[in-house]
Motif scaffolding. Structure first.
Motif, short mmCIF file in Angstrom:
data_model
loop_
_atom_site.label_atom_id
_atom_site.label_comp_id
_atom_site.label_asym_id
_atom_site.label_seq_id
_atom_site.Cartn_x
_atom_site.Cartn_y
_atom_site.Cartn_z
N VAL A 1 0.86 -1.09 0.00
CA VAL A 1 0.02 -0.04 0.00
C VAL A 1 0.79 1.31 0.07
N VAL A 2 0.57 2.17 -1.10
CA VAL A 2 1.31 3.62 -1.16
C VAL A 2 0.48 4.55 -0.56
N GLU A 3 0.62 5.24 0.38
CA GLU A 3 -0.24 6.40 0.76
C GLU A 3 0.68 7.85 0.98
N PRO A 4 0.46 8.93 -0.02
CA PRO A 4 0.99 10.01 0.24
C PRO A 4 0.28 10.95 1.38
N THR B 1 5.52 13.64 2.22
CA THR B 1 5.58 12.43 3.07
C THR B 1 4.82 11.16 2.37
N LEU B 2 5.50 10.14 2.11
CA LEU B 2 5.11 9.04 1.26
C LEU B 2 5.10 7.79 2.29
N THR B 3 3.93 7.04 2.74
CA THR B 3 4.21 5.91 3.51
C THR B 3 3.83 4.76 2.72
N VAL B 4 4.52 3.79 2.96
CA VAL B 4 4.56 2.47 2.06
C VAL B 4 4.37 1.45 3.34
N LYS B 5 3.34 0.50 3.07
CA LYS B 5 3.15 -0.47 3.88
C LYS B 5 3.26 -1.84 3.24
N GLY B 6 3.89 -2.85 3.77
CA GLY B 6 3.83 -4.30 3.29
C GLY B 6 4.18 -5.24 4.48
N SER B 7 4.03 -6.45 3.92
CA SER B 7 4.42 -7.55 5.00
C SER B 7 5.18 -8.75 4.51
N VAL C 1 4.79 -13.32 11.07
CA VAL C 1 4.51 -12.25 9.85
C VAL C 1 4.74 -10.91 10.29
N GLY C 2 5.73 -10.21 9.61
CA GLY C 2 5.99 -8.78 9.90
C GLY C 2 5.20 -7.74 9.23
N GLU C 3 4.61 -6.89 9.70
CA GLU C 3 3.94 -5.81 9.16
C GLU C 3 4.86 -4.56 9.19
N ILE C 4 5.72 -4.27 7.96
CA ILE C 4 6.57 -3.06 7.75
C ILE C 4 5.99 -1.86 7.17
N THR C 5 6.35 -0.86 7.88
CA THR C 5 5.94 0.54 7.27
C THR C 5 7.12 1.41 7.03
N TRP C 6 7.27 1.97 5.68
CA TRP C 6 8.45 2.62 5.30
C TRP C 6 7.99 4.08 5.21
N THR C 7 8.58 5.04 5.80
CA THR C 7 8.17 6.52 5.35
C THR C 7 9.28 7.23 4.97
#
Length: 580
Positions: free
Chosen positions: A28-31, A43-49, A98-104
């Motif tokens: 998921v990509v969320e600006p 600021t761009l937030t990217v969520k993956g697992s 399972v790891g939920e990872i959030t990149w900012t």
């Protein structure tokens, strides 16, 4: 009833596991916004697992930096990546971690218009592209001064001549406590840019907001006519506000295009181009009276000072003097100072002067043409001529020579009225005192000569080329410097002359001209020097280089290196009659 409850629980568990399984495949990509103004940061937030293998053996050695990340580099060059950050959380699903990872990411747009964040991939997951609209200017309800940081540029002139000084002022406004920051410097391939001292720091209020300001000044000298277009000045930094929150600061501004005019048509062609705010010529060391004595020692210092030019652009000071006065110039001193208003250049020429012939004589006037950039007109810096009356006997007919001749005669000679018996004691005392005076002057001049030799002898100078002592190699280096129009030509000419005529002493290239009496060489050299700082490449400057090369070739062919005895020596440091 119990059976129905168990069935509902089983269904809920299956739905939860299915949701977790789908989450593992989703990126998921969320600006934080899809519309922003230039200079702002997105600021761009990217969520993956992903599945993570954590057990007791690697629990304490597990490193977050070992986790893979999306291919965020795909956003370049539309966006510049200013900062990266990531965090993760772990949960157990079907006995698997399972790891939920959030990149900012902090992204800065590099242009205006509609920019696209392309599809990003992570493991087997792919995100959807996102369009971002970047608007030029600032928000209508937010004045420029209320931004966290911004740059202001200003120049002291709207247009300049080629090689004229343009003072650029850069002011960076920012609020909060600056943690780090990078402010670029002006650059241009066809301009000489000098920093005008250290940066200034102060505070200033804009629309009721207190800003800290960093100010830098630069002197810019465009080298070619046309239009001067500088690259944008950029700033990137981080600051904390009063609440401790970290903010990214970024801005860019570009100076307006500056027209660069060529050398005016009314400027003398055979003179170096000197565009300056002011240029003065002064001297000191000459007596206030109009009378000089034969054999006296004078030290004249001529100073040429300019505002708005580097010292390297100032032309050599003329050393032409009448035959009644011998001159022994020292090496000229050049100095460039930086001031908030620009560069201040100084050229000083100290010359030892020795009168050698009695009579009336005149030191010629010195005139240096320059272009006043404030009034936009041609002016001249002038030192008026100085007239002197030199008293005493000429250096070639001094009394000591007559005494020697008289005493050397083997037989008596006719006695003149001045040497009659009644006047002989008075005449002897007169010659005795004259001898003492001349002896004292000789000792003084000998000491000054020895000091000058220690500082100006060829052997005491360091080679400018790393120690070349071969005359042919020195001549080839000289010709190469002339061909490319190098400012080192004077130094290389002096070095070659010392190798070509090793038994003679040269303090300057003027001594070489006096030795050879080659007017064609001097004329070609003067034309070459005049073109060094013209800032233009015309046909007549190419002709001047070719004429100087031909004159040097002719000089080398017509002079025998090993036969200096047949060449006229340079005049000695002091007249021969004063050293007896």
């Amino acid at each position: 009833m119990v059976t129905r409850v168990l069935s509902l629980a089983a269904t809920f568990i299956l739905l939860f596991l299915s949701a977790v399984s789908h989450a593992a495949d989703r990126l998921v990509v969320e600006p934080d916004r899809t519309q922003l103004y230039e200079g702002e940061v997105l600021t761009l937030t990217v969520k993956g697992s992903m599945k993570i293998d954590i057990n007791l053996s690697n629990l304490f050695s597990f490193d977050l930096s070992q986790l893979p990340s999306p291919d965020i580099e795909k956003v370049e060059p539309d966006f510049e990546i200013l900062a990266r950050n990531q965090r993760y959380s772990v949960q157990t699903v079907n006995n698997e971690m399972v790891g939920e990872i959030t990149w900012t990411y902090q992204l800065a747009p590099t242009s205006t218009g509609t920019l696209t964040i392309p599809e990003l991939t992570f493991k087997d997951s792919i995100s959807h592209p996102v369009d971002i609209e970047v608007i030029s200017g600032t928000p209508p309800d937010q004045p420029a001064a209320s931004r966290d940081s911004f740059i202001e540029l200003s120049a002291d002139k709207a247009e300049v001549y080629v090689q004229e000084q343009l003072v650029l002022t850069i002011q960076l406004f920012f609020s909060g406590n600056l943690i780090r920051g990078e402010l670029s410097e002006p650059e241009h391939p066809d301009a000489i840019i000098e920093s005008l001292g250290k940066q200034r720091e102060f505070t200033r209020y804009r629309d009721g907001i207190r800003y800290r300001v960093v100010e830098r000044r630069y002197a810019i000298f465009p080298q070619t006519p046309g239009t001067l277009s500088l690259e944008p000045i950029r700033f990137e930094g981080q600051a904390r506000d009063a609440s401790g929150q970290l903010r990214f600061l970024r801005d860019r501004q570009q100076l307006y295009d500056v027209p660069v005019k060529p050398v005016p048509a009314g400027y003398p062609d055979n003179q170096p181009w000197l565009p300056a705010r002011s240029l003065t010529l002064s001297d000191e060391g000459l007596p206030s009276t109009q009378e000089l004595a034969v054999g006296s020692n004078l030290s004249r210092k001529v100073t040429l000072q300019a505002l708005g030019l580097p010292a390297e652009a100032l032309p050599p000071i003329s050393r032409e003097l009448p035959d009644a006065i011998r001159s022994y110039p020292e090496q000229p001193l050049r100095n460039t100072e930086t001031t908030p208003e620009g560069l201040r250049a100084t050229l000083q020429q100290v010359t030892a002067l020795v009168p050698v012939q009695a009579g009336e004589t005149t030191l010629p006037a010195l005139r240096v043409p320059w272009w006043n950039t404030d009034t936009d007109q041609l002016e001249h810096a002038v030192l008026p001529e100085r007239r002197f009356r030199i008293t005493g006997d000429n250096a070639t007919s001094a009394p000591p020579a007559q005494i020697t001749d008289d005493s050397a005669g083997p037989t008596g000679s006719p006695v003149t009225p001045e040497t009659t018996e009644g006047s002989e004691p008075y005449g002897n005392r007169l010659w005795l005192w004259a001898t003492v005076v001349f002896a004292a002057l000789w000792l003084l001049t000998l000491a000054l000569w020895w000091r000058a030799r220690q500082t100006s002898a060829p052997g005491s100078k360091e080679p400018v080329d790393g120690g070349i002592d071969n005359e042919r190699e020195a001549f080839e280096a000289l010709q190469a410097a002339v061909k490319r129009g190098s400012g080192e030509t004077s130094t290389l000419l002096l070095r070659w002359a010392r190798l070509r005529f090793p038994r003679l002493s040269f303090d300057s290239v003027s001594d070489l001209f006096k030795l050879t009496e080659d007017r064609a060489l001097k004329t070609a050299f003067d034309r070459f020097q005049a073109g060094l700082y013209s800032g233009q490449h015309h046909t007549h400057e190419e002709n001047a280089r070719q004429q100087l090369q031909q004159a040097l070739d002719s000089l080398r062919r017509n002079t025998a290196r090993d036969n200096e005895a047949s060449s006229p020596d340079l005049p000695p440091l002091y007249p021969a009659s004063l050293s007896r």
